[in-house]
Enzyme design. Sequence first.
Site, short mmCIF file in Angstrom:
data_model
loop_
_atom_site.label_atom_id
_atom_site.label_comp_id
_atom_site.label_asym_id
_atom_site.label_seq_id
_atom_site.Cartn_x
_atom_site.Cartn_y
_atom_site.Cartn_z
N THR A 141 0.82 -1.22 0.00
CA THR A 141 0.00 0.00 0.00
C THR A 141 0.85 1.26 0.00
O THR A 141 0.67 2.16 -0.82
CB THR A 141 -0.89 0.04 1.27
OG1 THR A 141 -1.60 -1.20 1.35
CG2 THR A 141 -1.86 1.19 1.22
N SER A 175 7.66 9.19 6.90
CA SER A 175 7.47 9.34 8.33
C SER A 175 8.80 9.23 9.03
O SER A 175 9.72 8.58 8.55
CB SER A 175 6.53 8.26 8.86
OG SER A 175 6.52 8.30 10.26
N TYR A 197 8.10 -11.22 11.18
CA TYR A 197 7.29 -10.03 10.85
C TYR A 197 7.06 -9.18 12.10
O TYR A 197 6.77 -9.69 13.17
CB TYR A 197 5.95 -10.46 10.28
CG TYR A 197 5.00 -9.30 10.00
CD1 TYR A 197 5.13 -8.54 8.84
CD2 TYR A 197 3.99 -8.96 10.90
CE1 TYR A 197 4.28 -7.47 8.59
CE2 TYR A 197 3.13 -7.88 10.64
CZ TYR A 197 3.29 -7.15 9.49
OH TYR A 197 2.45 -6.09 9.24
N1 LIG Z 1 -0.81 10.83 11.35
C1 LIG Z 1 0.48 10.79 11.64
O1 LIG Z 1 0.88 11.00 12.78
C2 LIG Z 1 1.47 10.46 10.57
C3 LIG Z 1 2.83 10.46 10.91
C4 LIG Z 1 3.76 10.16 9.94
C5 LIG Z 1 3.35 9.88 8.65
N2 LIG Z 1 2.02 9.88 8.34
C6 LIG Z 1 1.65 9.56 6.96
O2 LIG Z 1 0.69 10.47 6.50
C7 LIG Z 1 -0.13 9.84 5.52
C8 LIG Z 1 -1.60 10.17 5.77
O3 LIG Z 1 -2.00 9.60 7.00
P1 LIG Z 1 -3.16 10.15 7.93
O4 LIG Z 1 -2.56 10.31 9.26
O5 LIG Z 1 -3.87 11.26 7.29
O6 LIG Z 1 -4.07 8.83 8.03
P2 LIG Z 1 -5.56 8.51 7.53
O7 LIG Z 1 -6.52 9.53 8.01
O8 LIG Z 1 -5.79 7.10 7.87
O9 LIG Z 1 -5.42 8.69 5.97
C9 LIG Z 1 -4.86 7.72 5.16
C10 LIG Z 1 -5.70 7.59 3.93
O10 LIG Z 1 -5.14 6.57 3.11
C11 LIG Z 1 -6.19 5.77 2.64
N3 LIG Z 1 -5.78 4.42 2.27
C12 LIG Z 1 -5.29 3.45 3.06
N4 LIG Z 1 -5.09 2.33 2.35
C13 LIG Z 1 -5.46 2.61 1.08
C14 LIG Z 1 -5.51 1.85 -0.12
N5 LIG Z 1 -5.14 0.57 -0.16
N6 LIG Z 1 -5.93 2.46 -1.24
C15 LIG Z 1 -6.35 3.74 -1.22
N7 LIG Z 1 -6.33 4.50 -0.12
C16 LIG Z 1 -5.90 3.93 1.02
C17 LIG Z 1 -7.18 5.74 3.76
O11 LIG Z 1 -8.43 5.34 3.27
P3 LIG Z 1 -9.36 4.32 4.12
O12 LIG Z 1 -10.05 5.18 5.12
O13 LIG Z 1 -10.24 3.72 3.09
O14 LIG Z 1 -8.45 3.32 4.76
C18 LIG Z 1 -7.14 7.18 4.23
O15 LIG Z 1 -8.01 8.00 3.48
C19 LIG Z 1 0.22 8.36 5.57
O16 LIG Z 1 1.05 8.05 4.46
C20 LIG Z 1 0.99 8.22 6.86
O17 LIG Z 1 1.94 7.18 6.80
C21 LIG Z 1 1.08 10.17 9.27
#
Ligand SMILES: NC(=O)c1ccc[n+]([C@@H]2O[C@H](COP(=O)([O-])OP(=O)(O)OC[C@H]3O[C@@H](n4cnc5c(N)ncnc54)[C@H](OP(=O)(O)O)[C@@H]3O)[C@@H](O)[C@H]2O)c1
Length: 321
Positions: A141, A175, A197
């Site tokens: 993903t 990240s 894992y």
């Molecule tokens: N939040 C943090 O503290 C943090 C820290 C470091 C990095 N990040 C990075 O920031 C990015 C955004 O994260 P976020 O915190 O905003 O989380 P989030 O609210 O969970 O957003 C992630 C999005 O990705 C989508 N997604 C997941 N799997 C998918 C797939 N197979 N195909 C299409 N869409 C998919 C999710 O959709 P669904 O709802 O359908 O699953 C969701 O809309 C990520 O890459 C994360 O690694 C976040």
Amino acid sequence: MVGIFSLITGLPGPSGFGSASTAEQVTEGIDASNLTAIITGGASGIGAETARVLALRGAHVIIAARNMDAANEAKNLILESNPAARIDLLKLDLCSLKSVRAFANSFIAMNLPLNILINNAGVMFCPYQLTEDGIEMHFATNHLGHFLLTNLLLDKMKSTAKATGIEGRIVNLSSIAHLHTYEEGIRFDKLNEQDGYSDKKAYGQSKLANILHASELSRRLQEDGANITVNSVHPGLIMTNLMRHSMNLMRILMVFTYLFWKNVPQGASTTCYVALHPSLKGVTGKYLLDCNLMAPSRVARDKIIAKKLWDFSEKLVQLTR
Ligand SMILES: NC(=O)c1ccc[n+]([C@@H]2O[C@H](COP(=O)([O-])OP(=O)(O)OC[C@H]3O[C@@H](n4cnc5c(N)ncnc54)[C@H](OP(=O)(O)O)[C@@H]3O)[C@@H](O)[C@H]2O)c1
Ligand SMILES: *[C@@H]1O[C@H](CO)[C@@H](O)[C@H](O)[C@H]1NC(C)=O
Ligand SMILES: *[C@@H]1O[C@H](CO)[C@@H](O)[C@H](O)[C@H]1NC(C)=O
Ligand SMILES: *[C@@H]1O[C@H](CO)[C@@H](O)[C@H](O)[C@H]1NC(C)=O
């Protein structure tokens, strides 16, 4: 140490912005009305806020999401506050290579330009799981789906940059967790094995892959003379749906680290800054945190591993075509 100090105090770094800056603040006054952007995972969290702010600056935004109900809701929310927003929705499931190909075909059929690609979607700390293509879930993903997506959209981005004279930009959401990966960095020879894992390390490995990918792609685009930059960002620590597999752990962590957490508008700032800000013109292959340049881990800067990951990923997406 400077990073930690400014994170707690919110004081700006050399760019003039810092951890307290919001996505609206870092894009103040920028006119993006000639730009088209794709945001993966734009239906929730940081991605939805990124979509809102890019649209606020006038960009035509394509939200790529697997959950179309959530995407529709995100779109309606944006339109409520900004009726002029240009938002389209397109289905994309990044853990299916077939879906990634279908998405790219649908987008290309729309005959739109493409200036900005934000590889934002991600999953974190999932239990061990293989995708329909037989690939470990985080790697599939967070990295491989975006690897294929980026490659399929690259010609479109190159032709847009050429025709318009506007620099194209690819932003990868990585990240700080890229520091916590398997001993060998990327487990090239046992990527999909359940033995050994770790959900934490699998996430770290996929986020390391994001930086390595951005770095190698940046090198390739410079070699081609394409006017497209590629950078990766750490958005900060933000409470979103990403924590769905680790709610209890995150609550405990938050008690000890609450000073480090950001809200969603702050969480989207580095992405929006890298996507739109004129001061980043020509800057490529870099890693940013709180809207300022940072050095990623040693292995993330390793050009040989970056090249190896590229070849490895290329084989994986072709094998399962
Ligand atoms: N939040 C943090 O503290 C943090 C820290 C470091 C990095 N990040 C990075 O920031 C990015 C955004 O994260 P976020 O915190 O905003 O989380 P989030 O609210 O969970 O957003 C992630 C999005 O990705 C989508 N997604 C997941 N799997 C998918 C797939 N197979 N195909 C299409 N869409 C998919 C999710 O959709 P669904 O709802 O359908 O699953 C969701 O809309 C990520 O890459 C994360 O690694 C976040
Ligand atoms: C957008 O494109 C038009 C037509 O090419 C141009 O006149 C205008 O200056 C551009 N706007 C910006 C903000 O670059
Ligand atoms: C990061 O950028 C590269 C382009 O170098 C892309 O192919 C890769 O899959 C991206 N990964 C993510 C989600 O950051
Ligand atoms: C890339 O695009 C920018 C405008 O966004 C332009 O100023 C620059 O000259 C372009 N560079 C190349 C190599 O075409």
